[in-house]
Design a protein around this motif. Structure first.
Motif, PDB file in Angstrom:
ATOM      1  N   HIS A 110       0.516   6.925  -5.975  1.00 41.72           N
ATOM      2  CA  HIS A 110       0.947   6.543  -4.634  1.00 41.72           C
ATOM      3  C   HIS A 110       0.205   7.269  -3.519  1.00 41.72           C
ATOM      4  O   HIS A 110       0.506   7.085  -2.354  1.00 41.72           O
ATOM      5  CB  HIS A 110       2.465   6.682  -4.483  1.00 41.72           C
ATOM      6  N   GLY A 111      -0.793   8.080  -3.823  1.00 43.69           N
ATOM      7  CA  GLY A 111      -1.606   8.707  -2.793  1.00 43.69           C
ATOM      8  C   GLY A 111      -2.565   7.697  -2.172  1.00 43.69           C
ATOM      9  O   GLY A 111      -2.895   6.675  -2.769  1.00 43.69           O
ATOM     10  N   GLN A 123      10.879  -8.573   2.635  1.00 47.03           N
ATOM     11  CA  GLN A 123      11.916  -7.600   2.282  1.00 47.03           C
ATOM     12  C   GLN A 123      11.835  -6.336   3.139  1.00 47.03           C
ATOM     13  O   GLN A 123      12.654  -5.432   2.993  1.00 47.03           O
ATOM     14  CB  GLN A 123      11.799  -7.204   0.803  1.00 47.03           C
ATOM     15  N   GLY A 124      10.832  -6.251   4.018  1.00 46.23           N
ATOM     16  CA  GLY A 124      10.674  -5.078   4.862  1.00 46.23           C
ATOM     17  C   GLY A 124       9.828  -3.982   4.245  1.00 46.23           C
ATOM     18  O   GLY A 124       9.675  -2.909   4.826  1.00 46.23           O
ATOM     19  N   ASN A 125       9.270  -4.247   3.043  1.00 46.32           N
ATOM     20  CA  ASN A 125       8.387  -3.263   2.420  1.00 46.32           C
ATOM     21  C   ASN A 125       7.119  -3.100   3.255  1.00 46.32           C
ATOM     22  O   ASN A 125       6.628  -4.060   3.847  1.00 46.32           O
ATOM     23  CB  ASN A 125       8.022  -3.678   0.997  1.00 46.32           C
ATOM     24  N   ILE A 126       6.592  -1.895   3.247  1.00 40.84           N
ATOM     25  CA  ILE A 126       5.411  -1.553   4.043  1.00 40.84           C
ATOM     26  C   ILE A 126       4.191  -1.588   3.133  1.00 40.84           C
ATOM     27  O   ILE A 126       4.132  -0.861   2.133  1.00 40.84           O
ATOM     28  CB  ILE A 126       5.575  -0.144   4.655  1.00 40.84           C
ATOM     29  N   HIS A 127       3.229  -2.435   3.487  1.00 41.23           N
ATOM     30  CA  HIS A 127       1.975  -2.540   2.740  1.00 41.23           C
ATOM     31  C   HIS A 127       0.913  -1.790   3.528  1.00 41.23           C
ATOM     32  O   HIS A 127       0.709  -2.056   4.717  1.00 41.23           O
ATOM     33  CB  HIS A 127       1.578  -4.006   2.554  1.00 41.23           C
ATOM     34  N   THR A 135      -7.637   0.585  -1.802  1.00 43.43           N
ATOM     35  CA  THR A 135      -6.441   0.051  -2.432  1.00 43.43           C
ATOM     36  C   THR A 135      -5.411  -0.367  -1.389  1.00 43.43           C
ATOM     37  O   THR A 135      -5.528  -0.040  -0.211  1.00 43.43           O
ATOM     38  CB  THR A 135      -5.824   1.094  -3.391  1.00 43.43           C
ATOM     39  N   ILE A 136      -4.419  -1.100  -1.851  1.00 41.66           N
ATOM     40  CA  ILE A 136      -3.238  -1.446  -1.055  1.00 41.66           C
ATOM     41  C   ILE A 136      -2.048  -0.797  -1.752  1.00 41.66           C
ATOM     42  O   ILE A 136      -1.831  -0.998  -2.943  1.00 41.66           O
ATOM     43  CB  ILE A 136      -3.004  -2.977  -0.976  1.00 41.66           C
ATOM     44  N   ARG A 137      -1.300  -0.011  -1.015  1.00 48.64           N
ATOM     45  CA  ARG A 137      -0.093   0.629  -1.547  1.00 48.64           C
ATOM     46  C   ARG A 137       1.120  -0.013  -0.884  1.00 48.64           C
ATOM     47  O   ARG A 137       1.072  -0.373   0.287  1.00 48.64           O
ATOM     48  CB  ARG A 137      -0.087   2.132  -1.244  1.00 48.64           C
ATOM     49  N   VAL A 138       2.215  -0.109  -1.633  1.00 47.44           N
ATOM     50  CA  VAL A 138       3.451  -0.714  -1.120  1.00 47.44           C
ATOM     51  C   VAL A 138       4.561   0.334  -1.205  1.00 47.44           C
ATOM     52  O   VAL A 138       4.732   0.990  -2.239  1.00 47.44           O
ATOM     53  CB  VAL A 138       3.843  -1.969  -1.928  1.00 47.44           C
ATOM     54  N   ARG A 147       4.477   0.066  -5.596  1.00 50.95           N
ATOM     55  CA  ARG A 147       3.366  -0.356  -6.456  1.00 50.95           C
ATOM     56  C   ARG A 147       2.070  -0.354  -5.650  1.00 50.95           C
ATOM     57  O   ARG A 147       2.063  -0.195  -4.445  1.00 50.95           O
ATOM     58  CB  ARG A 147       3.609  -1.748  -7.023  1.00 50.95           C
ATOM     59  N   SER A 148       0.993  -0.569  -6.382  1.00 48.96           N
ATOM     60  CA  SER A 148      -0.326  -0.763  -5.781  1.00 48.96           C
ATOM     61  C   SER A 148      -0.850  -2.098  -6.254  1.00 48.96           C
ATOM     62  O   SER A 148      -0.447  -2.592  -7.301  1.00 48.96           O
ATOM     63  CB  SER A 148      -1.293   0.325  -6.237  1.00 48.96           C
TER      64      SER A 148
END
Length: 164
Positions: A110-111, A123-127, A135-138, A147-148
């Motif tokens: 998650h870094g 859902q309000g998750n931050i991408h 990368t894209i982290r969620v 997840r990524s």
């Protein structure tokens, strides 16, 4: 914010804000800061040119945002800020009080390094499009890693439609 992350119950802190065009073609716009005397501040900025800008906010030189790459507002009216040079995402309330920091300077899945783009899913998750780590982290709205996805070459932005 105190060193324990609590809001100051009084005003009087030196708060400064400025808006800088990323293209370096326009003038730096100083922000107008209103101290409400209760630990909350209102910052007003009006860009003088179109296009992407960087937002710099300092409070007594503590917690300075460096190279704001993206700002979005979630369903709860929180400002979510990609703080590129500090390798973090900062969530602020309407009074510009820091609510949460998602620190990218951590090891493991998650870094992330140099966040540029931000988007919210239904859902309000931050991408987080992390330019420096390809990368894209969620993260959940509370900042928990979900997840990524993708090995994306130097992502600088992200868009999510209403279907996610």
């Amino acid at each position: 914010m105190t060193s324990k992350g609590e809001r100051y119950p009084y005003g009087g802190l030196q708060v400064k804000a400025e808006l800088r065009p990323k293209s370096h073609d326009g003038a730096v716009v100083p922000g107008e800061v209103e101290d409400h005397g209760d630990g909350t501040y209102t910052i007003t900025l009006t860009p003088q040119t179109s296009g992407p800008h960087q937002l710099l906010i300092t409070m007594d030189d503590h917690g300075q945002l460096k190279n704001v790459e993206s700002v979005i507002v979630d369903q709860r009216d929180r400002m979510i800020v990609a703080d590129g040079s500090n390798h973090r995402v900062v969530i602020l309330d309407q009074a510009v009080t820091r609510l949460l920091t998602i620190n990218g300077n951590v090891s493991g899945s998650h870094g992330f390094h140099t966040p540029y783009g931000l988007a919210l899913d239904p859902q309000g998750n931050i991408h987080v499009a992390a330019f420096g780590s390809n990368t894209i982290r969620v993260f959940t709205p509370a900042g928990t890693y979900v997840r990524s996805y993708g090995d994306v070459k130097s992502p600088s932005g992200i868009v999510i439609d209403e279907e996610g």
